[in-house]
Scaffold this motif. Structure first.
Motif, PDB file in Angstrom:
ATOM      1  N   LEU A  80       6.364   1.701   5.156  1.00  4.08           N
ATOM      2  CA  LEU A  80       6.411   0.593   4.983  1.00  4.08           C
ATOM      3  C   LEU A  80       6.257  -0.084   3.750  1.00  4.08           C
ATOM      4  N   THR A  81       5.373   0.526   2.796  1.00  6.56           N
ATOM      5  CA  THR A  81       5.225   0.422   1.424  1.00  6.56           C
ATOM      6  C   THR A  81       6.669   0.259   0.696  1.00  6.56           C
ATOM      7  N   ALA A  82       7.547   0.910   1.221  1.00  4.34           N
ATOM      8  CA  ALA A  82       9.107   0.957   0.580  1.00  4.34           C
ATOM      9  C   ALA A  82       9.715  -0.353   0.820  1.00  4.34           C
ATOM     10  N   VAL A  83       9.044  -0.857   1.781  1.00  3.67           N
ATOM     11  CA  VAL A  83       9.997  -2.244   2.235  1.00  3.67           C
ATOM     12  C   VAL A  83       9.222  -3.420   1.784  1.00  3.67           C
ATOM     13  N   ALA A  84       8.140  -3.294   1.495  1.00  2.28           N
ATOM     14  CA  ALA A  84       7.181  -4.522   1.205  1.00  2.28           C
ATOM     15  C   ALA A  84       7.562  -4.935  -0.396  1.00  2.28           C
ATOM     16  N   ARG A  85       7.241  -6.456  -0.475  1.00  2.00           N
ATOM     17  CA  ARG A  85       7.638  -6.950  -1.705  1.00  2.00           C
ATOM     18  C   ARG A  85       6.300  -6.779  -2.694  1.00  2.00           C
ATOM     19  N   ARG A  86       6.474  -6.937  -3.898  1.00  2.00           N
ATOM     20  CA  ARG A  86       5.372  -6.557  -4.748  1.00  2.00           C
ATOM     21  C   ARG A  86       4.208  -7.360  -4.395  1.00  2.00           C
ATOM     22  N   ASN A  87       2.970  -6.910  -4.433  1.00  2.00           N
ATOM     23  CA  ASN A  87       1.754  -7.393  -4.078  1.00  2.00           C
ATOM     24  C   ASN A  87       1.773  -8.371  -2.778  1.00  2.00           C
ATOM     25  N   ARG A  88       2.315  -7.919  -1.657  1.00  2.00           N
ATOM     26  CA  ARG A  88       2.453  -8.240  -0.365  1.00  2.00           C
ATOM     27  C   ARG A  88       2.124  -7.394   0.402  1.00  2.00           C
ATOM     28  N   ILE A  89       1.822  -7.683   1.719  1.00  2.00           N
ATOM     29  CA  ILE A  89       1.372  -6.916   2.829  1.00  2.00           C
ATOM     30  C   ILE A  89       2.446  -6.920   3.890  1.00  2.00           C
ATOM     31  N   ILE A  90       2.856  -5.560   4.187  1.00  2.22           N
ATOM     32  CA  ILE A  90       3.686  -5.479   5.131  1.00  2.22           C
ATOM     33  C   ILE A  90       3.140  -4.880   6.516  1.00  2.22           C
ATOM     34  N   ILE A  91       3.315  -5.195   7.890  1.00  2.00           N
ATOM     35  CA  ILE A  91       2.656  -4.509   8.810  1.00  2.00           C
ATOM     36  C   ILE A  91       3.340  -4.183   9.934  1.00  2.00           C
ATOM     37  N   ASP A  92       3.085  -3.271  10.867  1.00  2.38           N
ATOM     38  CA  ASP A  92       4.059  -3.052  11.977  1.00  2.38           C
ATOM     39  C   ASP A  92       3.663  -3.874  13.125  1.00  2.38           C
ATOM     40  N   ALA A  93       4.463  -3.596  13.984  1.00  6.90           N
ATOM     41  CA  ALA A  93       4.522  -4.549  15.432  1.00  6.90           C
ATOM     42  C   ALA A  93       3.215  -4.641  15.923  1.00  6.90           C
ATOM     43  N   ALA A  94       2.660  -3.199  16.086  1.00 10.19           N
ATOM     44  CA  ALA A  94       1.421  -2.985  16.693  1.00 10.19           C
ATOM     45  C   ALA A  94       0.165  -3.630  15.895  1.00 10.19           C
ATOM     46  N   THR A  95       0.289  -3.615  14.894  1.00  5.34           N
ATOM     47  CA  THR A  95      -0.846  -4.381  14.007  1.00  5.34           C
ATOM     48  C   THR A  95      -0.654  -5.888  14.409  1.00  5.34           C
ATOM     49  N   ALA A  96       0.652  -6.347  14.097  1.00  5.57           N
ATOM     50  CA  ALA A  96       0.612  -7.933  14.437  1.00  5.57           C
ATOM     51  C   ALA A  96       0.281  -8.359  15.783  1.00  5.57           C
ATOM     52  N   ALA A  97       0.313  -7.453  16.787  1.00  5.83           N
ATOM     53  CA  ALA A  97      -0.142  -7.821  18.074  1.00  5.83           C
ATOM     54  C   ALA A  97      -1.674  -7.853  18.317  1.00  5.83           C
ATOM     55  N   VAL A  98      -2.422  -7.107  17.392  1.00  2.21           N
ATOM     56  CA  VAL A  98      -3.711  -7.174  17.452  1.00  2.21           C
ATOM     57  C   VAL A  98      -4.669  -8.197  16.394  1.00  2.21           C
ATOM     58  N   LEU A  99      -3.794  -8.551  15.709  1.00  8.73           N
ATOM     59  CA  LEU A  99      -4.236  -9.819  14.499  1.00  8.73           C
ATOM     60  C   LEU A  99      -4.507 -11.063  15.471  1.00  8.73           C
ATOM     61  N   PRO A 100      -5.655 -11.836  15.632  1.00  7.81           N
ATOM     62  CA  PRO A 100      -5.834 -13.200  16.169  1.00  7.81           C
ATOM     63  C   PRO A 100      -4.668 -14.143  15.655  1.00  7.81           C
ATOM     64  N   GLU A 101      -4.038 -14.677  16.380  1.00  9.73           N
ATOM     65  CA  GLU A 101      -2.967 -15.570  16.123  1.00  9.73           C
ATOM     66  C   GLU A 101      -3.588 -17.216  15.669  1.00  9.73           C
ATOM     67  N   ASP A 102      -4.834 -17.436  15.605  1.00  8.39           N
ATOM     68  CA  ASP A 102      -5.371 -18.227  15.202  1.00  8.39           C
ATOM     69  C   ASP A 102      -5.800 -18.278  13.855  1.00  8.39           C
ATOM     70  N   GLN A 103      -5.929 -16.886  13.394  1.00  8.76           N
ATOM     71  CA  GLN A 103      -6.070 -16.720  11.977  1.00  8.76           C
ATOM     72  C   GLN A 103      -4.881 -16.227  11.326  1.00  8.76           C
ATOM     73  N   PHE A 104      -4.081 -15.711  11.745  1.00  8.06           N
ATOM     74  CA  PHE A 104      -2.847 -15.157  11.007  1.00  8.06           C
ATOM     75  C   PHE A 104      -1.388 -15.434  11.462  1.00  8.06           C
ATOM     76  N   GLU A 105      -0.906 -15.761  10.450  1.00  9.90           N
ATOM     77  CA  GLU A 105       0.579 -16.034  10.778  1.00  9.90           C
ATOM     78  C   GLU A 105       1.509 -14.798  10.380  1.00  9.90           C
ATOM     79  N   THR A 106       2.192 -14.472  11.533  1.00 15.41           N
ATOM     80  CA  THR A 106       3.142 -13.360  11.201  1.00 15.41           C
ATOM     81  C   THR A 106       4.712 -13.769  11.247  1.00 15.41           C
ATOM     82  N   ARG A 107       5.503 -12.986  10.682  1.00 13.52           N
ATOM     83  CA  ARG A 107       6.915 -13.271  10.779  1.00 13.52           C
ATOM     84  C   ARG A 107       7.994 -12.101  10.505  1.00 13.52           C
ATOM     85  N   ARG A 108       8.389 -11.786  11.772  1.00 10.90           N
ATOM     86  CA  ARG A 108       9.246 -10.550  11.722  1.00 10.90           C
ATOM     87  C   ARG A 108      10.364 -10.469  10.820  1.00 10.90           C
ATOM     88  N   LEU A 109      10.568  -9.584   9.958  1.00 12.25           N
ATOM     89  CA  LEU A 109      11.659  -9.210   8.993  1.00 12.25           C
ATOM     90  C   LEU A 109      13.012  -8.768   9.470  1.00 12.25           C
TER      91      LEU A 109
END
Length: 312
Positions: free
Chosen positions: A264-293
């Motif tokens: 995933l680091t190969a597709v991340a922008r500089r100084n940005r965090i990229i996660i996989d779908a499994a991580t997105a699924a366990v991050l609380p929606e009331d605290q995090f905003e996720t956007r599929r690329l």
């Protein structure tokens, strides 16, 4: 070592009460080369160390193959620790005495500092080992409490990678490259420890870490960006996070999340965090905003939809 080599490898094996092949396997596992059978390359301390380990094997507590694996872990860890310790102390001495003595005198002074430092460092080494042993046992105990495989657990794996390190290193002096890598590793380790994670390994321009809490893993990634990517004196950085089942073995971790985090680091922008779908699924929606690329090919995984993430 306080001694001189007086034993050949057959004599070492005889003194330790092991076969020559067993002695050679243990010696290789420690990370040292074999010596000709007629060369006096071993000391009494070598024989004692082999003998003590084989006594544990004979007691039935561990078998010989496990003894070799543990010896290899000790050898690899101690080799890096010794190199790290000596180079740090030598650099320290050179900085203190750079204008007062010649190179030869500085090396002698550095070796004396290493010798004087050894005793207190040995005490700290035993303390740190016991502390980490207790922490590792606690992690295993937690897995046992849930009747899980004691070698397998669910973690969030993070991979931090310096952007364009190869090109950057071609423009820097060797001393500056060393300083940059050391500062990168130190800052990453501090952030990981603060968030109760663990650094699994550092490989020059990248650091692999894990956390059993995905929120803390995100905070770790964000913290690394703050202390590395947003420091104008440091290079940009990319962060990848992936969650799932991993196998823990001899201080390392293996499994798809480890490979995914690195990819995933190969597709991340500089100084940005990229996660996989499994991580997105366990991050609380009331605290995090996720956007599929948009889906893109990821080596070893086929088409993958990375997920951009940020706190609300």
């Amino acid at each position: 070592m306080g001694d001189v080599p007086v034993l050949t490898s057959p004599e070492l094996a005889e003194h330790a009460g092991v076969s020559l092949e067993q002695a050679r396997r243990l010696w290789r596992a420690l990370g040292f080369p074999e010596h000709p059978a007629d060369e006096a390359a071993f000391m009494g301390a070598d024989s004692e160390a082999v003998g003590v380990l084989l006594e544990v094997v004979r007691s039935g507590l561990i078998d010989f193959d496990l003894a070799v694996n543990l010896t290899r872990a000790v050898g690899q860890t101690m080799a890096r620790l010794a190199d790290w310790e000596v180079s740090a102390l030598v650099q320290h001495v050179e900085e203190m005495d750079a204008d007062e003595a010649g190179p030869g005198a500085r090396v002698d002074l550095a070796l004396q500092v290493v010798e004087d430092f050894s005793k207190p460092f040995e005490s700290m080494l035993i303390y740190a080992w016991r502390r980490h042993l207790a922490a590792a046992a606690a992690r295993i105990e937690a897995l046992g409490a849930t009747d899980e495989d004691l070698h397998t657990t669910t973690l969030t794996v993070g991979f931090a990678d310096i952007v364009g390190f190869t090109a950057l290193s071609n423009t820097l002096t060797e001393e500056r490259i060393g300083d940059l890598v050391e500062l990168f590793e130190v800052r990453c380790a501090d952030v990981v420890a603060t968030q109760r994670g663990r650094v699994i390994k550092s490989i020059g321009d990248s650091v692999l870490f894990v956390n059993d809490d995905p929120i803390r893993a995100y905070d770790t990634a964000e913290g690394i960006i703050n202390v590395i990517g947003r420091d104008p004196r440091m290079p940009d950085i990319r962060l990848g996070l992936a969650s799932g089942s991993v196998v823990m073995r001899l201080g390392d971790v293996f499994g798809p999340p480890v490979n995914m985090a690195a990819r995933l680091t190969a597709v991340a922008r500089r100084n940005r965090i990229i996660i996989d779908a499994a991580t997105a699924a366990v991050l609380p929606e009331d605290q995090f905003e996720t956007r599929r690329l948009p889906a893109r090919p990821v080596r070893g995984f086929g088409l993958v939809e990375p997920v951009a993430v940020r706190r609300h």
